[in-house]
Design a protein around this motif. Structure first.
Motif, PDB file in Angstrom:
ATOM      1  N   ALA A  36      27.163 107.913 -62.465  1.00  0.00           N
ATOM      2  CA  ALA A  36      26.503 107.439 -63.681  1.00  0.00           C
ATOM      3  C   ALA A  36      27.501 107.393 -64.825  1.00  0.00           C
ATOM      4  O   ALA A  36      27.546 108.279 -65.694  1.00  0.00           O
ATOM      5  N   HIS A  37      28.335 106.359 -64.836  1.00  0.00           N
ATOM      6  CA  HIS A  37      29.301 106.197 -65.926  1.00  0.00           C
ATOM      7  C   HIS A  37      29.526 104.709 -66.142  1.00  0.00           C
ATOM      8  O   HIS A  37      29.721 103.951 -65.193  1.00  0.00           O
ATOM      9  N   TRP A  38      29.530 104.308 -67.408  1.00  0.00           N
ATOM     10  CA  TRP A  38      29.639 102.881 -67.720  1.00  0.00           C
ATOM     11  C   TRP A  38      30.958 102.292 -67.246  1.00  0.00           C
ATOM     12  O   TRP A  38      31.023 101.102 -66.890  1.00  0.00           O
ATOM     13  N   ALA A  39      32.042 103.100 -67.236  1.00  0.00           N
ATOM     14  CA  ALA A  39      33.330 102.577 -66.808  1.00  0.00           C
ATOM     15  C   ALA A  39      33.305 102.177 -65.335  1.00  0.00           C
ATOM     16  O   ALA A  39      33.928 101.184 -64.942  1.00  0.00           O
ATOM     17  N   VAL A  40      32.587 102.948 -64.518  1.00  0.00           N
ATOM     18  CA  VAL A  40      32.464 102.618 -63.094  1.00  0.00           C
ATOM     19  C   VAL A  40      31.707 101.319 -62.925  1.00  0.00           C
ATOM     20  O   VAL A  40      32.111 100.437 -62.149  1.00  0.00           O
ATOM     21  N   GLY A  81      14.311 100.607 -75.451  1.00  0.00           N
ATOM     22  CA  GLY A  81      14.806 100.457 -76.812  1.00  0.00           C
ATOM     23  C   GLY A  81      13.770 100.753 -77.862  1.00  0.00           C
ATOM     24  O   GLY A  81      14.077 101.311 -78.926  1.00  0.00           O
ATOM     25  N   PHE A  82      12.511 100.394 -77.597  1.00  0.00           N
ATOM     26  CA  PHE A  82      11.448 100.569 -78.592  1.00  0.00           C
ATOM     27  C   PHE A  82      10.569 101.788 -78.342  1.00  0.00           C
ATOM     28  O   PHE A  82       9.964 102.305 -79.270  1.00  0.00           O
ATOM     29  N   PHE A  83      10.458 102.244 -77.103  1.00  0.00           N
ATOM     30  CA  PHE A  83       9.509 103.323 -76.783  1.00  0.00           C
ATOM     31  C   PHE A  83      10.193 104.428 -75.978  1.00  0.00           C
ATOM     32  O   PHE A  83       9.657 104.907 -74.990  1.00  0.00           O
ATOM     33  N   PHE A  84      11.382 104.842 -76.377  1.00  0.00           N
ATOM     34  CA  PHE A  84      12.103 105.884 -75.652  1.00  0.00           C
ATOM     35  C   PHE A  84      11.665 107.244 -76.177  1.00  0.00           C
ATOM     36  O   PHE A  84      11.951 107.602 -77.325  1.00  0.00           O
ATOM     37  N   PRO A  85      10.942 108.040 -75.375  1.00  0.00           N
ATOM     38  CA  PRO A  85      10.365 109.280 -75.917  1.00  0.00           C
ATOM     39  C   PRO A  85      11.412 110.330 -76.277  1.00  0.00           C
ATOM     40  O   PRO A  85      11.174 111.166 -77.158  1.00  0.00           O
ATOM     41  N   GLU A  86      12.568 110.324 -75.598  1.00  0.00           N
ATOM     42  CA  GLU A  86      13.593 111.324 -75.889  1.00  0.00           C
ATOM     43  C   GLU A  86      14.482 110.935 -77.068  1.00  0.00           C
ATOM     44  O   GLU A  86      15.410 111.662 -77.405  1.00  0.00           O
ATOM     45  N   GLY A  87      14.226 109.768 -77.673  1.00  0.00           N
ATOM     46  CA  GLY A  87      15.069 109.312 -78.763  1.00  0.00           C
ATOM     47  C   GLY A  87      14.909 110.165 -80.012  1.00  0.00           C
ATOM     48  O   GLY A  87      13.794 110.481 -80.431  1.00  0.00           O
ATOM     49  N   ARG A  88      16.031 110.543 -80.605  1.00  0.00           N
ATOM     50  CA  ARG A  88      16.010 111.367 -81.821  1.00  0.00           C
ATOM     51  C   ARG A  88      16.647 110.644 -83.009  1.00  0.00           C
ATOM     52  O   ARG A  88      16.233 110.846 -84.157  1.00  0.00           O
ATOM     53  N   THR A  89      17.639 109.826 -82.761  1.00  0.00           N
ATOM     54  CA  THR A  89      18.329 109.124 -83.843  1.00  0.00           C
ATOM     55  C   THR A  89      17.633 107.789 -84.084  1.00  0.00           C
ATOM     56  O   THR A  89      17.880 106.798 -83.391  1.00  0.00           O
ATOM     57  N   VAL A  90      16.735 107.751 -85.063  1.00  0.00           N
ATOM     58  CA  VAL A  90      15.935 106.569 -85.329  1.00  0.00           C
ATOM     59  C   VAL A  90      16.747 105.578 -86.157  1.00  0.00           C
ATOM     60  O   VAL A  90      17.231 105.908 -87.257  1.00  0.00           O
ATOM     61  N   LEU A  91      16.903 104.384 -85.630  1.00  0.00           N
ATOM     62  CA  LEU A  91      17.618 103.326 -86.341  1.00  0.00           C
ATOM     63  C   LEU A  91      16.670 102.408 -87.099  1.00  0.00           C
ATOM     64  O   LEU A  91      17.014 101.876 -88.159  1.00  0.00           O
ATOM     65  N   LEU A  92      15.469 102.209 -86.549  1.00  0.00           N
ATOM     66  CA  LEU A  92      14.494 101.323 -87.170  1.00  0.00           C
ATOM     67  C   LEU A  92      13.114 101.738 -86.688  1.00  0.00           C
ATOM     68  O   LEU A  92      12.923 102.007 -85.498  1.00  0.00           O
ATOM     69  N   ALA A  93      12.169 101.815 -87.601  1.00  0.00           N
ATOM     70  CA  ALA A  93      10.799 102.191 -87.260  1.00  0.00           C
ATOM     71  C   ALA A  93       9.846 101.217 -87.917  1.00  0.00           C
ATOM     72  O   ALA A  93       9.984 100.886 -89.095  1.00  0.00           O
ATOM     73  N   THR A 100      15.721 103.647 -81.295  1.00  0.00           N
ATOM     74  CA  THR A 100      16.598 104.817 -81.383  1.00  0.00           C
ATOM     75  C   THR A 100      17.931 104.523 -80.712  1.00  0.00           C
ATOM     76  O   THR A 100      18.022 103.684 -79.795  1.00  0.00           O
ATOM     77  N   ALA A 101      18.950 105.245 -81.149  1.00  0.00           N
ATOM     78  CA  ALA A 101      20.280 105.086 -80.547  1.00  0.00           C
ATOM     79  C   ALA A 101      20.265 105.528 -79.094  1.00  0.00           C
ATOM     80  O   ALA A 101      20.897 104.899 -78.236  1.00  0.00           O
ATOM     81  N   GLU A 102      19.525 106.590 -78.798  1.00  0.00           N
ATOM     82  CA  GLU A 102      19.453 107.068 -77.410  1.00  0.00           C
ATOM     83  C   GLU A 102      18.747 106.059 -76.516  1.00  0.00           C
ATOM     84  O   GLU A 102      19.154 105.841 -75.369  1.00  0.00           O
ATOM     85  N   GLY A 103      17.690 105.420 -77.045  1.00  0.00           N
ATOM     86  CA  GLY A 103      16.981 104.417 -76.250  1.00  0.00           C
ATOM     87  C   GLY A 103      17.841 103.200 -75.967  1.00  0.00           C
ATOM     88  O   GLY A 103      17.847 102.679 -74.848  1.00  0.00           O
ATOM     89  N   LEU A 104      18.579 102.748 -76.983  1.00  0.00           N
ATOM     90  CA  LEU A 104      19.452 101.598 -76.778  1.00  0.00           C
ATOM     91  C   LEU A 104      20.581 101.934 -75.801  1.00  0.00           C
ATOM     92  O   LEU A 104      20.963 101.092 -74.972  1.00  0.00           O
ATOM     93  N   ALA A 105      21.098 103.152 -75.875  1.00  0.00           N
ATOM     94  CA  ALA A 105      22.158 103.551 -74.946  1.00  0.00           C
ATOM     95  C   ALA A 105      21.625 103.605 -73.519  1.00  0.00           C
ATOM     96  O   ALA A 105      22.305 103.158 -72.573  1.00  0.00           O
ATOM     97  N   TYR A 106      20.416 104.141 -73.347  1.00  0.00           N
ATOM     98  CA  TYR A 106      19.830 104.199 -72.004  1.00  0.00           C
ATOM     99  C   TYR A 106      19.552 102.796 -71.475  1.00  0.00           C
ATOM    100  O   TYR A 106      19.818 102.499 -70.302  1.00  0.00           O
ATOM    101  N   ALA A 107      19.005 101.930 -72.334  1.00  0.00           N
ATOM    102  CA  ALA A 107      18.744 100.557 -71.915  1.00  0.00           C
ATOM    103  C   ALA A 107      20.040  99.838 -71.546  1.00  0.00           C
ATOM    104  O   ALA A 107      20.108  99.104 -70.554  1.00  0.00           O
ATOM    105  N   GLY A 108      21.094 100.047 -72.339  1.00  0.00           N
ATOM    106  CA  GLY A 108      22.377  99.414 -72.036  1.00  0.00           C
ATOM    107  C   GLY A 108      22.951  99.878 -70.717  1.00  0.00           C
ATOM    108  O   GLY A 108      23.483  99.077 -69.933  1.00  0.00           O
TER     109      GLY A 108
END
Length: 263
Positions: A36-40, A81-93, A100-108
């Motif tokens: 589980a690494h983006w570089a791989v 991106g919009f409904f990530f329950p573990e997201g803490r860093t809110v970028l837009l509500a 959230t940043a965590e949701g976007l990272a997981y989606a990416g």
């Protein structure tokens, strides 16, 4: 069945055996899902794209991958991106939506892993000569039913693409006009999907009868007139890839079990 003389290999000496390509693709898929690494994921996708470019199929791989990955990307953006329950860093509500940043990272990461796996599978399926692959499987005593299913699955992308093109040309010759708007394209796609699915189902029945008439289900060894290129180095590479993929898969499972037990 008695032995028959083989035809010369289709590829020049030193070419890649289809089983070597299959081993490379399988090892790449195991690596994508085990690590589980983006570089791989990015590295795997770049290597698969480079192999496609060398084989002259990069354009077809890119188009097919875009068609497959785009819906997954949209789904991942909406759900994670919009409904990530573990997201803490809110970028837009906005109401129930929380970007959230965590949701976007997981989606990416989800999209990148999916894209890597899709590109690998498409690169192999559009590169491999299905007839040579079946000959290689037959020569290694793989059950003919399994060999046919694998070969038919790999050749399905090309068959579907060619069938869709012929259906579209036939409909346009009868006066179908596809506009530039999304609704017009959606209607045209529906008109093409119905005859495509019906044609594939009808062809499946015909192929089943043809395979039965040719003794596909009969026991005993098989021979083939088609030869495939191979070498000691490729055989060693296939075994090394098999052992590496098995080691990575087992290590991932053991680590997951240990992590669960420790938690």
């Amino acid at each position: 069945m008695s032995d028959h003389p083989r035809l010369p290999a289709r590829d020049a000496p030193g070419s890649v055996n289809p089983l070597t390509g299959l081993a490379l693709a399988a090892a790449a898929l195991v690596l994508c899902f085990a690590v589980a690494h983006w570089a791989v994921w990015a590295g795997t996708m770049v290597l698969a794209a480079a192999a496609s470019a060398r084989a002259g199929t990069l354009g077809r791989v890119a188009v097919a991958a875009g068609v497959v990955v785009a819906p997954f990307a949209l789904w991942a953006l909406v759900i994670h991106g919009f409904f990530f329950p573990e997201g803490r860093t809110v970028l837009l509500a906005a109401g129930p939506l929380r970007v959230t940043a965590e949701g976007l990272a997981y989606a990416g990461s989800f999209v990148l892993r999916t894209a890597a796996a899709v590109v690998v599978m498409l690169a192999f399926s559009l590169w491999v000569d299905v007839a040579v692959l079946r000959a290689a499987l037959v020569r290694r005593r793989v059950p003919p039913q399994l060999g046919y299913v694998l070969a038919a699955s790999l050749g399905l992308a090309g068959v579907v693409g060619d069938r869709l093109r012929r259906i579209r040309e036939a409909q346009e010759a009868r006066g179908l006009v596809v506009g530039a708007g999304p609704w017009s394209r959606l209607v045209a796609a529906r008109l093409q999907i119905v005859p495509l699915v019906l044609g594939l189902l009808d062809e499946a029945g015909e192929r089943a009868m043809a395979l039965d008439a040719r003794g596909q289900t009969l026991p005993g060894p098989r021979t083939s007139y088609v030869d495939e290129p191979d070498s000691a180095a490729q055989r060693a590479l296939r075994w090394a890839l098999l052992l590496t993929a098995a080691t990575v898969a087992v290590g991932t499972v053991v680590a997951a079990v240990a992590g669960t037990a420790g938690g």
